[in-house]
Write a protein that holds these residues in place. Structure first.
Motif, PDB file in Angstrom:
ATOM      1  N   VAL A   1       0.768  -1.202  -0.116  1.00 37.59           N
ATOM      2  CA  VAL A   1       0.118   0.122  -0.060  1.00 37.59           C
ATOM      3  C   VAL A   1       0.639   1.258  -0.220  1.00 37.59           C
ATOM      4  O   VAL A   1       0.577   2.308  -0.629  1.00 37.59           O
ATOM      5  CB  VAL A   1      -0.977   0.033   1.318  1.00 37.59           C
ATOM      6  N   LEU A   2       2.115   1.320   0.814  1.00 39.98           N
ATOM      7  CA  LEU A   2       2.832   2.403   0.791  1.00 39.98           C
ATOM      8  C   LEU A   2       3.664   2.558  -0.247  1.00 39.98           C
ATOM      9  O   LEU A   2       4.152   3.599  -0.622  1.00 39.98           O
ATOM     10  CB  LEU A   2       3.343   2.298   2.301  1.00 39.98           C
ATOM     11  N   GLY A   3       3.901   1.575  -0.884  1.00 35.83           N
ATOM     12  CA  GLY A   3       4.924   1.472  -2.064  1.00 35.83           C
ATOM     13  C   GLY A   3       6.382   1.641  -1.588  1.00 35.83           C
ATOM     14  O   GLY A   3       7.048   1.356  -0.507  1.00 35.83           O
ATOM     15  N   PRO A   4       7.345   1.962  -2.828  1.00 35.95           N
ATOM     16  CA  PRO A   4       8.822   1.867  -2.709  1.00 35.95           C
ATOM     17  C   PRO A   4       9.256   2.902  -1.642  1.00 35.95           C
ATOM     18  O   PRO A   4       8.623   3.955  -1.519  1.00 35.95           O
ATOM     19  CB  PRO A   4       9.370   2.142  -4.007  1.00 35.95           C
ATOM     20  N   GLY A   5      10.090   2.619  -1.181  1.00 36.39           N
ATOM     21  CA  GLY A   5      11.065   3.436  -0.252  1.00 36.39           C
ATOM     22  C   GLY A   5      10.152   3.743   1.157  1.00 36.39           C
ATOM     23  O   GLY A   5      10.139   4.822   1.755  1.00 36.39           O
ATOM     24  N   THR A   6       9.408   2.872   1.603  1.00 35.32           N
ATOM     25  CA  THR A   6       8.644   2.816   2.884  1.00 35.32           C
ATOM     26  C   THR A   6       9.708   2.711   3.835  1.00 35.32           C
ATOM     27  O   THR A   6      10.197   1.726   4.332  1.00 35.32           O
ATOM     28  CB  THR A   6       7.620   1.939   2.978  1.00 35.32           C
ATOM     29  N   ALA A   7       9.589   3.549   5.082  1.00 33.88           N
ATOM     30  CA  ALA A   7      10.223   3.455   6.295  1.00 33.88           C
ATOM     31  C   ALA A   7       9.507   2.176   7.018  1.00 33.88           C
ATOM     32  O   ALA A   7       8.252   1.961   6.979  1.00 33.88           O
ATOM     33  CB  ALA A   7      10.045   4.506   7.202  1.00 33.88           C
ATOM     34  N   VAL A   8      10.395   1.354   7.704  1.00 31.53           N
ATOM     35  CA  VAL A   8      10.055   0.132   8.327  1.00 31.53           C
ATOM     36  C   VAL A   8       9.117   0.399   9.411  1.00 31.53           C
ATOM     37  O   VAL A   8       8.057  -0.101   9.574  1.00 31.53           O
ATOM     38  CB  VAL A   8      11.196  -0.634   8.837  1.00 31.53           C
ATOM     39  N   HIS A   9       9.184   1.594  10.145  1.00 34.66           N
ATOM     40  CA  HIS A   9       8.393   2.078  11.299  1.00 34.66           C
ATOM     41  C   HIS A   9       6.952   2.382  10.750  1.00 34.66           C
ATOM     42  O   HIS A   9       5.898   2.113  11.369  1.00 34.66           O
ATOM     43  CB  HIS A   9       8.967   2.957  12.059  1.00 34.66           C
ATOM     44  N   ASP A  10       6.894   2.879   9.575  1.00 36.57           N
ATOM     45  CA  ASP A  10       5.647   3.174   8.939  1.00 36.57           C
ATOM     46  C   ASP A  10       5.010   2.037   8.448  1.00 36.57           C
ATOM     47  O   ASP A  10       3.667   1.829   8.826  1.00 36.57           O
ATOM     48  CB  ASP A  10       5.725   3.993   7.638  1.00 36.57           C
ATOM     49  N   ALA A  11       5.695   1.092   8.064  1.00 40.43           N
ATOM     50  CA  ALA A  11       5.024   0.032   7.458  1.00 40.43           C
ATOM     51  C   ALA A  11       4.658  -0.810   8.970  1.00 40.43           C
ATOM     52  O   ALA A  11       3.272  -1.463   8.845  1.00 40.43           O
ATOM     53  CB  ALA A  11       5.851  -0.820   6.658  1.00 40.43           C
ATOM     54  N   ALA A  12       5.293  -0.788   9.713  1.00 47.70           N
ATOM     55  CA  ALA A  12       4.875  -1.732  11.030  1.00 47.70           C
ATOM     56  C   ALA A  12       3.717  -0.967  11.698  1.00 47.70           C
ATOM     57  O   ALA A  12       2.917  -1.792  12.235  1.00 47.70           O
ATOM     58  CB  ALA A  12       6.267  -1.699  11.996  1.00 47.70           C
ATOM     59  N   ARG A  13       3.600   0.320  11.853  1.00 46.29           N
ATOM     60  CA  ARG A  13       2.492   1.124  12.293  1.00 46.29           C
ATOM     61  C   ARG A  13       1.277   0.685  11.619  1.00 46.29           C
ATOM     62  O   ARG A  13       0.243   0.498  12.318  1.00 46.29           O
ATOM     63  CB  ARG A  13       2.805   2.569  12.306  1.00 46.29           C
ATOM     64  N   LEU A  14       1.289   0.721  10.199  1.00 45.86           N
ATOM     65  CA  LEU A  14       0.144   0.473   9.350  1.00 45.86           C
ATOM     66  C   LEU A  14      -0.393  -0.876   9.778  1.00 45.86           C
ATOM     67  O   LEU A  14      -1.502  -1.311   9.731  1.00 45.86           O
ATOM     68  CB  LEU A  14       0.447   0.798   7.913  1.00 45.86           C
ATOM     69  N   ALA A  15       0.742  -1.950   9.787  1.00 46.73           N
ATOM     70  CA  ALA A  15       0.247  -3.126   9.953  1.00 46.73           C
ATOM     71  C   ALA A  15      -0.066  -3.670  11.393  1.00 46.73           C
ATOM     72  O   ALA A  15      -0.725  -4.741  11.567  1.00 46.73           O
ATOM     73  CB  ALA A  15       1.549  -4.213   9.512  1.00 46.73           C
ATOM     74  N   GLY A  16       0.238  -2.759  12.461  1.00 49.23           N
ATOM     75  CA  GLY A  16      -0.098  -3.097  13.400  1.00 49.23           C
ATOM     76  C   GLY A  16       0.761  -4.102  14.293  1.00 49.23           C
ATOM     77  O   GLY A  16       0.490  -4.974  14.926  1.00 49.23           O
ATOM     78  N   ILE A  17       1.864  -4.366  13.953  1.00 51.58           N
ATOM     79  CA  ILE A  17       2.897  -5.312  14.312  1.00 51.58           C
ATOM     80  C   ILE A  17       3.230  -5.116  15.829  1.00 51.58           C
ATOM     81  O   ILE A  17       3.605  -3.997  16.068  1.00 51.58           O
ATOM     82  CB  ILE A  17       4.247  -5.183  13.351  1.00 51.58           C
ATOM     83  N   ASP A  18       2.935  -5.969  16.603  1.00 58.63           N
ATOM     84  CA  ASP A  18       3.257  -6.003  18.039  1.00 58.63           C
ATOM     85  C   ASP A  18       4.069  -7.199  18.353  1.00 58.63           C
ATOM     86  O   ASP A  18       4.224  -7.017  19.941  1.00 58.63           O
ATOM     87  CB  ASP A  18       1.757  -6.086  18.691  1.00 58.63           C
ATOM     88  N   GLY A  19       4.858  -7.791  17.716  1.00 57.28           N
ATOM     89  CA  GLY A  19       5.676  -8.636  18.111  1.00 57.28           C
ATOM     90  C   GLY A  19       7.160  -8.422  17.551  1.00 57.28           C
ATOM     91  O   GLY A  19       7.574  -7.439  17.702  1.00 57.28           O
ATOM     92  N   ASP A  20       7.893  -9.369  17.410  1.00 58.32           N
ATOM     93  CA  ASP A  20       9.294  -9.095  16.844  1.00 58.32           C
ATOM     94  C   ASP A  20       9.262  -8.936  15.373  1.00 58.32           C
ATOM     95  O   ASP A  20       9.156  -9.510  14.454  1.00 58.32           O
ATOM     96  CB  ASP A  20      10.056 -10.771  16.997  1.00 58.32           C
ATOM     97  N   LEU A  21       9.511  -7.416  15.110  1.00 59.88           N
ATOM     98  CA  LEU A  21       9.439  -6.897  13.998  1.00 59.88           C
ATOM     99  C   LEU A  21      10.706  -7.440  12.997  1.00 59.88           C
ATOM    100  O   LEU A  21      10.183  -7.766  11.767  1.00 59.88           O
ATOM    101  CB  LEU A  21       9.605  -5.517  14.254  1.00 59.88           C
ATOM    102  N   LEU A  22      11.615  -7.758  13.399  1.00 61.76           N
ATOM    103  CA  LEU A  22      12.647  -8.075  12.849  1.00 61.76           C
ATOM    104  C   LEU A  22      12.357  -9.571  12.123  1.00 61.76           C
ATOM    105  O   LEU A  22      12.832  -9.898  11.071  1.00 61.76           O
ATOM    106  CB  LEU A  22      14.315  -8.225  13.583  1.00 61.76           C
TER     107      LEU A  22
END
Length: 893
Positions: free
Chosen positions: A254-275
């Motif tokens: 959805v966010l496309g190329p050059g997405t900051a990992v923390h933005d993708a994590a926020r949008l996905a609602g990642i609450d576990g081990d991001l790595l």
């Protein structure tokens, strides 16, 4: 429909290299060629074409990673039943004897050779190294960049390979060629979109062409899907991912190329081990890390992104896009996400898009503005407002340089209600497509319909289009009049007023060049933003060129070329490139002139702005002609000639290009035919300004060469007076050279000397190397004719040195002929050996080459009677009776 192999279209060089190796193998020179590239780039297709063209035996094998440990597995595929007992050297000897049994050269193809078992590789390597028996060619394909491939295999393959051929992805132009082979016409912008979407990978290009409905390729900025094979692979990979990894992949898509990992994590609602989530997504081939490592991610390519979005479905994708729009800070990305999430009209979002489009247009980002306006129109419910926004989108598309894309939308625009804006946009499109009659009708209708009090912005836009139309018609008075109207109608900072003011100075320059220069100084202080700077720079450069401030003009044109960083118009960039090429020609930077002309030609083809092609090709013809590159000159001339019946800005340089070619071929009559249109009534105005278009001296030289002295005198008087009145110094110098030529032809040597010396003095301080060499050469011709052979020799030496430095081989040869004809450098011993005089030798040489008496006379600046007199004496001295016998002697010198 028969499918053509893409390799035939875009892999000719690689195919020729392999064919040459195959021929060498037939001569007993066995070898191995390595063909590498990305998966799907066309390696196998290339080898299929090679095999189809080979009339000898073809052995094939395909290696696989699961057979890597199977001894001689690949060799078993190539030669079933071959005894593979013993070491690889013994097996290689048996393989060589096997090849000896064939009646022709064997072609051995190993696909995916990086997975070949070591024993097969070693046997093939030994067979190649020892070259026992009949020759054969091994061609192995590998996929570059796969870390799982055994390093030993890669090292051995590269060690035994005589040639390594790297296949690159298709360029946009090659994608267009492939599409044409499948019966699909793609305009350059669409070909570029498909190239970007598929990364130029041949397999995916062909899949898209075969799977996507043909109507898609005719639309403006369509959303391309993933090929079916890619979609299936992505679906399988997503299904195998854990839930958090899958939602992370969807967020990145959805966010496309050059997405900051923390933005993708926020949008996905990642609450576990991001790595761990990122690792899984990367391992699945659904996400790649950016250049900054773990801080940035993106989809591997646009196809994977499209496949992920399709997997999500419209509803889920819309929800995630709206959520993403709340998280990102970039206003352009925000609205694009909202547009993609909006299935129905949204007046508020449409207004926001319109506002943002206006901001982008003011910065010169016309491509972005076009997309925003198109989306704005799609989301607008009000019919009149929707049609206005769609029309403005087409206008911005033209400004972005996508004329072919805009032209494809003409039927849709014409179906809209007739308005002044619609007609103005269609008139603008007609201008850049080089169609003056259509532009005149469209703009006239727009002006008749507009109410300047209610719609001052639209009225000013129409005026600005008329300014451009007048510039292309070479009508300075009309240009200034329409520019003044535009400036009065709107604020001085508006785009229409700024562009009208920028072009207005060009119109002023044909009456008062100092006033034009003052206007540009004032405008330069006022216009400081990227797109405005570009407009002012091109106009100021044009005026500086007229004023013989050549170095300043070069700087201005170079400033006006870029559009990426400053923001600006592709149309103005093309103007700048065309004139920059001309300036570089005049100053002797011919390699740079050709490079600039080539860049401009590519831009013309990519944008469809044929208006500029003759102006660009004029310089290309000049350089190629003077270098003696006749095929290239003819090719450039054919392009220039295509616009002869259109705008004056197209017709004039096309005439000059034809005259340049005729003059270089000593065809005075051809010069007169080429330039005669410029003596007709339509050419009155700045076309006969000798500072703008340097044709008057060329025409005068041709009149003199034809013996039409009275006509030449009357013609020169008019243009000399005009050049003096306008203060065109370089034009006065060029015309002064023609005047000296005429005086010398009439026998007035003193007058000729004065005219030539004055012309050369006027050129002092100007970096016009070609003009100086040309005047000097003409001076030498007159001195030689008057019997001043030593003086003439000095002038020819000077001219030759300049021509040689420029690379003007055509005139270097002429200078050498003049040296011979003058005889100053011919040793007495040489004269004693040969009975022919130097002049007779030159005449004999030219006649022996097949030139007519008239052509020889034009080349040597003598009468046809003089040529015939020399021929009579030549025939008598050599004991021959015809031109054929003279040509048969071959060695005249």
């Amino acid at each position: 429909m028969t499918r053509l192999r893409p390799s035939v279209i875009a892999r000719d060089t690689a195919l020729a290299s392999l064919s040459r190796l195959l021929w060498q193998a037939g001569e007993g020179d066995s070898c191995c060629a390595l063909v590498g590239g990305k998966a799907g780039v066309g390696k196998t297709t290339l080898l299929e074409e090679l095999a189809a063209r080979h009339d000898g035996p073809v052995l094939r094998a395909v290696a696989a990673p699961w057979e890597l440990c199977r001894r001689y597995g690949v060799l078993d595929q190539l030669v079933a039943g071959l005894d593979t007992s013993g070491d690889p050297v013994e097996v290689a000897q048996r393989l060589s004897r096997y090849f000896d049994e064939f009646g022709g050269t064997a072609l051995v193809i190993v696909d995916d050779a990086q997975w070949t078992d070591p024993e097969s590789l070693q046997a093939l390597a030994s067979a190649v190294r020892h070259r026992a028996g009949r020759g054969f060619l091994i061609v192995a394909t590998i996929v570059f960049g796969n870390p799982a491939v055994p390093a030993a295999n890669l090292e051995l393959l590269q060690h035994i390979s005589t040639v390594v051929i790297s296949l690159e992805p298709f360029t946009a132009a090659e994608v267009g060629e492939v599409a044409a082979a499948y019966g699909i016409g793609l305009h350059p912008a669409m070909a570029e979109l498909l190239q970007t979407h598929t990364q130029g990978i041949a397999r995916h290009v062909v899949q898209m062409l075969m799977e996507v409905p043909r109507s898609t390729w005719e639309r403006f900025d369509p959303e391309l899907p993933a090929p079916a094979a890619v979609a299936a692979r992505v679906t399988e990979a997503l299904t195998c991912c854990a839930a958090q990894a899958r939602i992370f992949v969807e967020a990145v898509a959805v966010l496309g190329p050059g997405t900051a990992v923390h933005d993708a994590a926020r949008l996905a609602g990642i609450d576990g081990d991001l790595l761990a989530v990122v690792d899984e997504a990367v391992e699945a081939g659904l996400v790649v890390l950016g250049p900054r490592g773990l801080t940035e991610v993106g989809p591997p390519d646009p196809m994977v992104r499209a496949a992920v979005l399709a997997f999500m479905g419209p509803a889920a994708a819309s929800v995630l896009r709206r959520k993403a729009a709340e998280l990102v800070d970039d206003p352009l990305l925000q609205v694009r996400l909202l547009v993609a999430a909006a299935p129905v009209p949204d007046p508020a979002l449409a207004h926001r898009l319109d506002t943002l489009a206006a901001e982008r247009a003011a910065e010169g980002a016309w491509g972005a503005a076009a997309g925003l306006l198109w989306d704005s129109g799609r989301l607008t419910e009000d019919r009149l407002l929707r049609e206005s926004r769609l029309t403005r989108a087409v206008d911005a598309l033209i400004g972005a340089g996508d004329v072919l894309g805009a032209a494809a939308l003409v039927p849709e625009v014409e179906s809209l209600r007739e308005t002044p804006l619609r007609n103005a946009v269609l008139g603008y499109l007609a201008i850049v497509r080089g169609r003056p009659a259509e532009a005149e009708n469209r703009l006239g209708r727009a002006w008749d319909l507009v109410n300047s009090r209610r719609e001052p912005d639209v009225a000013a836009l129409i005026c600005q289009r008329y300014v451009l139309h007048a510039l292309c018609r070479c009508r300075p008075e009309d240009l200034v009049r329409w520019a003044d109207r535009a400036i009065r109608l709107v604020d001085a900072d508006s785009p229409a007023a700024v562009e009208a003011s920028a072009i207005r100075g060009i119109g002023l320059a044909y009456r008062d060049i100092e006033a034009a220069q003052r206007a540009y100084r004032e405008l330069g202080d006022h216009a400081r933003r990227g797109a405005q700077v570009q407009r002012v720079a091109i106009g100021r450069g044009w005026v500086n060129l007229l004023a013989d401030a050549v170095d300043d003009a070069r700087v201005d044109f170079k400033t006006a070329v870029p559009t990426t960083f400053l923001g600006g118009s592709t149309r103005i960039s093309l103007w700048a490139r065309a004139w920059l090429a001309r300036v570089r020609f005049l100053t002797g930077d011919w390699e740079d002139a050709l490079r600039t002309a080539r860049e401009a030609t590519e831009l013309v083809d990519r944008t469809g702005m044929v208006l500029f092609d003759p102006l660009v090709q004029w310089t290309a013809v000049a350089v190629h002609t003077l270098r003696g590159e006749w095929e290239q000159a003819d090719a450039a001339l054919r392009r220039a000639d295509a616009g002869l019946q259109d705008y004056e800005i197209m017709r004039v340089p096309a005439c000059l290009a034809r005259a340049q070619l005729a003059e270089a071929r000593a065809d005075a009559a051809g010069v007169l035919r080429a330039l005669r249109p410029l003596t007709e009534p339509w050419a009155r105005g700045n076309v006969d300004d000798p500072g703008q278009w340097p044709w008057a001296d060329v025409y005068a030289y041709a009149l003199i060469a034809e013996g039409r002295y009275e006509d030449a005198d009357a013609f020169l008087v008019i243009h000399e007076r005009r050049a003096a009145e306008l203060g065109r110094i370089s034009a006065q110098a060029r015309l002064g050279g023609a005047r000296g030529y005429l005086l010398g032809a009439r026998g007035d040597l003193d007058g000729a000397r004065t005219a030539f010396e004055t012309a050369l003095q006027q050129l002092d301080g100007l970096p016009l190397r070609y003009d100086r060499a040309r005047v000097t050469f003409s001076y030498g011709q007159i001195l030689r004719r008057a019997g001043k052979r030593r003086d003439a020799d000095a002038e020819f030496t000077t001219a030759r040195d300049i021509f040689a430095a420029l690379g003007a081989q055509t005139y270097v040869i002429r200078c050498d002929r003049e040296h011979k004809a003058g005889g100053v450098r011919v040793h007495r011993a040489e004269r004693a050996v040969d009975e022919l005089t130097p002049q007779e030798k030159t005449v004999a040489e030219l006649v022996a080459r097949g030139m007519s008496n008239r052509e020889v006379a034009a080349e040597l600046f003598v009468s046809t009677k003089t040529v015939q007199y020399h021929l009579t004496r030549i025939y008598s001295k050599l004991g021959i009776r015809s031109r054929g016998e003279l040509a048969a002697l071959r060695n005249i010198q």
